[in-house]
Scaffold this active site. Sequence first.
Site, mmCIF file in Angstrom:
data_model
loop_
_atom_site.group_PDB
_atom_site.id
_atom_site.type_symbol
_atom_site.label_atom_id
_atom_site.label_comp_id
_atom_site.label_asym_id
_atom_site.label_seq_id
_atom_site.Cartn_x
_atom_site.Cartn_y
_atom_site.Cartn_z
ATOM 1 N N TRP A 1 0.840 -1.201 0.000
ATOM 2 C CA TRP A 1 0.000 0.000 0.000
ATOM 3 C C TRP A 1 0.877 1.253 0.000
ATOM 4 O O TRP A 1 0.409 2.349 -0.271
ATOM 5 C CB TRP A 1 -0.955 -0.002 1.205
ATOM 6 C CG TRP A 1 -0.298 0.254 2.552
ATOM 7 C CD1 TRP A 1 0.702 -0.466 3.121
ATOM 8 C CD2 TRP A 1 -0.594 1.306 3.479
ATOM 9 N NE1 TRP A 1 1.036 0.056 4.348
ATOM 10 C CE2 TRP A 1 0.259 1.142 4.608
ATOM 11 C CE3 TRP A 1 -1.503 2.359 3.490
ATOM 12 C CZ2 TRP A 1 0.232 1.995 5.713
ATOM 13 C CZ3 TRP A 1 -1.537 3.213 4.594
ATOM 14 C CH2 TRP A 1 -0.663 3.029 5.678
ATOM 15 N N ASP A 2 2.161 1.073 0.277
ATOM 16 C CA ASP A 2 3.107 2.188 0.279
ATOM 17 C C ASP A 2 3.015 2.982 -1.029
ATOM 18 O O ASP A 2 3.143 4.206 -1.042
ATOM 19 C CB ASP A 2 4.552 1.669 0.377
ATOM 20 C CG ASP A 2 4.813 0.779 1.577
ATOM 21 O OD1 ASP A 2 3.876 0.120 2.043
ATOM 22 O OD2 ASP A 2 5.964 0.735 2.032
ATOM 23 N N GLU B 1 0.859 -2.094 12.975
ATOM 24 C CA GLU B 1 0.960 -3.560 12.991
ATOM 25 C C GLU B 1 1.310 -4.103 14.376
ATOM 26 O O GLU B 1 1.446 -5.311 14.543
ATOM 27 C CB GLU B 1 1.992 -4.022 11.954
ATOM 28 C CG GLU B 1 1.516 -3.775 10.535
ATOM 29 C CD GLU B 1 2.552 -4.126 9.477
ATOM 30 O OE1 GLU B 1 3.727 -4.313 9.837
ATOM 31 O OE2 GLU B 1 2.180 -4.195 8.294
ATOM 32 N N LYS C 1 3.173 1.408 16.270
ATOM 33 C CA LYS C 1 4.315 1.306 15.362
ATOM 34 C C LYS C 1 4.409 2.522 14.436
ATOM 35 O O LYS C 1 5.475 3.060 14.177
ATOM 36 C CB LYS C 1 4.163 0.027 14.533
ATOM 37 C CG LYS C 1 5.284 -0.203 13.536
ATOM 38 C CD LYS C 1 5.039 -1.471 12.726
ATOM 39 C CE LYS C 1 6.186 -1.759 11.774
ATOM 40 N NZ LYS C 1 5.910 -2.877 10.878
ATOM 41 N N GLN C 2 3.265 2.926 13.887
ATOM 42 C CA GLN C 2 3.265 4.008 12.894
ATOM 43 C C GLN C 2 1.887 4.665 12.909
ATOM 44 O O GLN C 2 0.955 4.118 13.481
ATOM 45 C CB GLN C 2 3.562 3.442 11.514
ATOM 46 C CG GLN C 2 2.480 2.531 10.973
ATOM 47 C CD GLN C 2 2.986 1.601 9.880
ATOM 48 O OE1 GLN C 2 3.439 0.505 10.172
ATOM 49 N NE2 GLN C 2 2.907 2.033 8.639
HETATM 50 C C1 BGC Z 1 4.892 -1.269 7.624
HETATM 51 C C2 BGC Z 1 3.849 -1.343 6.518
HETATM 52 C C3 BGC Z 1 4.543 -1.221 5.188
HETATM 53 C C4 BGC Z 1 5.678 -2.226 5.041
HETATM 54 C C5 BGC Z 1 6.488 -2.011 3.777
HETATM 55 C C6 BGC Z 1 5.947 -2.332 7.378
HETATM 56 O O1 BGC Z 1 6.937 -2.238 8.361
HETATM 57 O O2 BGC Z 1 4.300 -1.468 8.868
HETATM 58 O O3 BGC Z 1 2.916 -0.306 6.669
HETATM 59 O O4 BGC Z 1 3.614 -1.403 4.165
HETATM 60 O O5 BGC Z 1 6.555 -2.105 6.121
HETATM 61 O O6 BGC Z 1 7.091 -0.748 3.755
#
Ligand code: BGC
Length: 769
Positions: free
Chosen positions: A357-358, A488, A601-602
């Site tokens: 999804w990035d 996550e 986490k984000q």
């Molecule tokens: C992040 C995801 C991301 C993936 C790839 C993961 O660590 O939590 O949001 O899509 O990395 O960059």
Amino acid sequence: MKDYFNVDEWKIIEEGFDPHYNQVAESVFSLGNGRMGQRANFEEAYSGETLQGNYVAGVYYPDKTRVGWWKNGYPEYFAKVLNAANWIGIDVQIGDEQLDLAKCEVLSFRRELNMQEGYLKRSFRAKTASGKEVEVEANRFCSMVDDECGAIKYTLTPLNFEGQITLTPFIDGDIANKDSNYDEKFWDEVSKAITNDGGYVQMRTKKTGFEVATAMKFSLLQSGEQVEFTSSPIQKEKYIAAEIKLKAKQGQPVTLIKYAANLSSQNYAAADLADRSADLLTIVSAKGFDTMLAEQAAAWAEKWKHNDIIIEGDAKAQQGIRFNIFQLNQTYTGEDDRLNIGPKGFTGEKYGGSTYWDTEAYCVPFYLATAEQKVARKLLLYRYKQLGKAIENAQLLGFNNGAALYPMVTMDGTECHNEWEITFEEIHRNGAIAHAIYNYVNYTGDEAYLIDYGLEVLIAISRFWSQRITFSAGKQQYVMLGVTGPNEYENNVNNNWYTSTIAVWCMRYTLQVLNKVKAADEAKYNTLLGRISFNTETETGRFKDIIARMYFPQDEKLGIYLQQDGYLDKEQILVKDLPASELPLVKKWSWDRILRSVFIKQADVLQGLFFFEDQYDIDTIRRNYDFYEPRTVHESSLSPCVHAILAARLGDVERAYQFYLRTSRLDIDDYNNDTDDGCHITSMAGTWMAVVQGFGGLRVKDGLLSFNPLLPGEWQALSFQIGFRGVLLKIRIAKDGVSISNLSDKIADVSLYGISHTINANDEIFIAN
Ligand code: BGC
């Protein structure tokens, strides 16, 4: 913060060789051109620590998933970006000693990535065990003009001896992936050949059957003059080489120029690959290395004309942002709508798959503003073409009626992530794909995209949401159970606010687009709805009912949205109260402890407030920001940029700057101690957003560009360029005011700090503070 590389506005420079840092440097100095990519491995042998990486875009291998207990619906495969044949190799023998920096005394060493012109230069002096000293200069690039080719100019000068030197350019297809579930090699040999001045190896991937011919052609110069030579062929399984023995004289340079090509059966008939690669190498070698390099510099100059960001008064920040822009342009050029942007681009194997999804959430805005419209459009079309597979993916999980669940990770549309909590639950990715369609149309005004492609994707995604929610009899509202949000560090939660918000937004947008398309082209509207059996009455009725009765968790006392049900039941401690020794949590804590903790986490709720800021007043954004940011560990590289943009939106330029620093030099400074296995390419687009949307305050509202700039106190001035609907604008934010130059032949209307301005073609406005 490591200060390993020298600060320079246009270059990354490594002075001196630290073998322990070699893999980080190999990532940072990676080269690519959208079609192929190469880590900064050495041409000559190196027996020290190294991660070999040669990548051909779109070529992958579905490695068998390895999980403890198989459950229905698991994807069978976890796709791998493939390490492909080594095209850069040149073995060097000095007398009977092999040149290998792990075995020589390294007297001096310098690696330099020239981002302005797009090449890598490495030079060193080394002393062999027997005391022979050589000087080497190796220049190479992946051509932006001939994007299936790379070229190397490798010059060696004996410093204190004369005698035999053997140069052996080779192609080695006997390559392994570092990341392979069963230590399997993924390539089989198809054919190979070697001549006096070139050769090729053609390899085929197991299972997927991609064929790639990797070919070379070389010439030799002594003291700068081209010379004839006779080479001895060497052939082994998956390997060809040509050994050239020379009498080298002290102080007289010997240069090998090696041209290489990687041609893939994705683009040509497999049977023609060898001939075509030979033809291509004849053409590029006739141009010659210096002409190719000049073309490379010109191609990069054109890119920089549209992409550059200038930060005056802060060389480190300047280097950081240019590095990000450089890597993004090396990763994706928009030439091919079958390709996409992997989180590591061409700099490493990690994250296996190509597309997350990035791309939609972070990268599309970058390409929208810095490249031609067709580039972002191709990223959207990539998903459009995979709609059938997204529908199959949803069917596998029990959905029907054309509902689509796009994969969390994919190469060809098939889901290839093997963790259930991500595959089954991180469904918010579907929303980002819809949001990118909105972003694209909002930015470009290309409403025809909605008619031809966008609406079909939006309906399929909305159908998924409408089946994924549940009606709660107790609440008399719709709920979304068992999901993982962008954070996550929580799995299988109920009513993740972000996921529910984007789902409802998606259905609302789909309803708007249905009306829009009907009004614009009723014939196409009817054809589409007929083809996908869309029942306007019942299906839109259900969307509307969900929109009206969706449940969103919130806490009225705190005035915040709740990340998910029960979030406040967790022990409410803050990141600042954690000892530094416990961070990063992902390395220091058990997964169980992480899941039960409050730590994020984000950006999660904040990701929603970032996407949909117009729907919320500034106080709501502030309250949520003030609540969630102190609980966020930013252990995803995608996190700081969203926080930088929100902090800027809240007028907190100092906090925005701190977050910006964290994202812009993430890889150059190996901030998270993980750059050795590749750079964080997709978060680089987030860094760009932090500058342009954060400090520049760029938004597009009702077809109008608007800016609300803020300048960090540490900077003298900030300038960036953006393309918008046929105009190219340069915005310069300085301490005394903001200037906007219209670099195009079209009038531009913009809003600056809420006031409208018209800027004539090739004219400029300046608004003093
Ligand atoms: C992040 C995801 C991301 C993936 C790839 C993961 O660590 O939590 O949001 O899509 O990395 O960059």
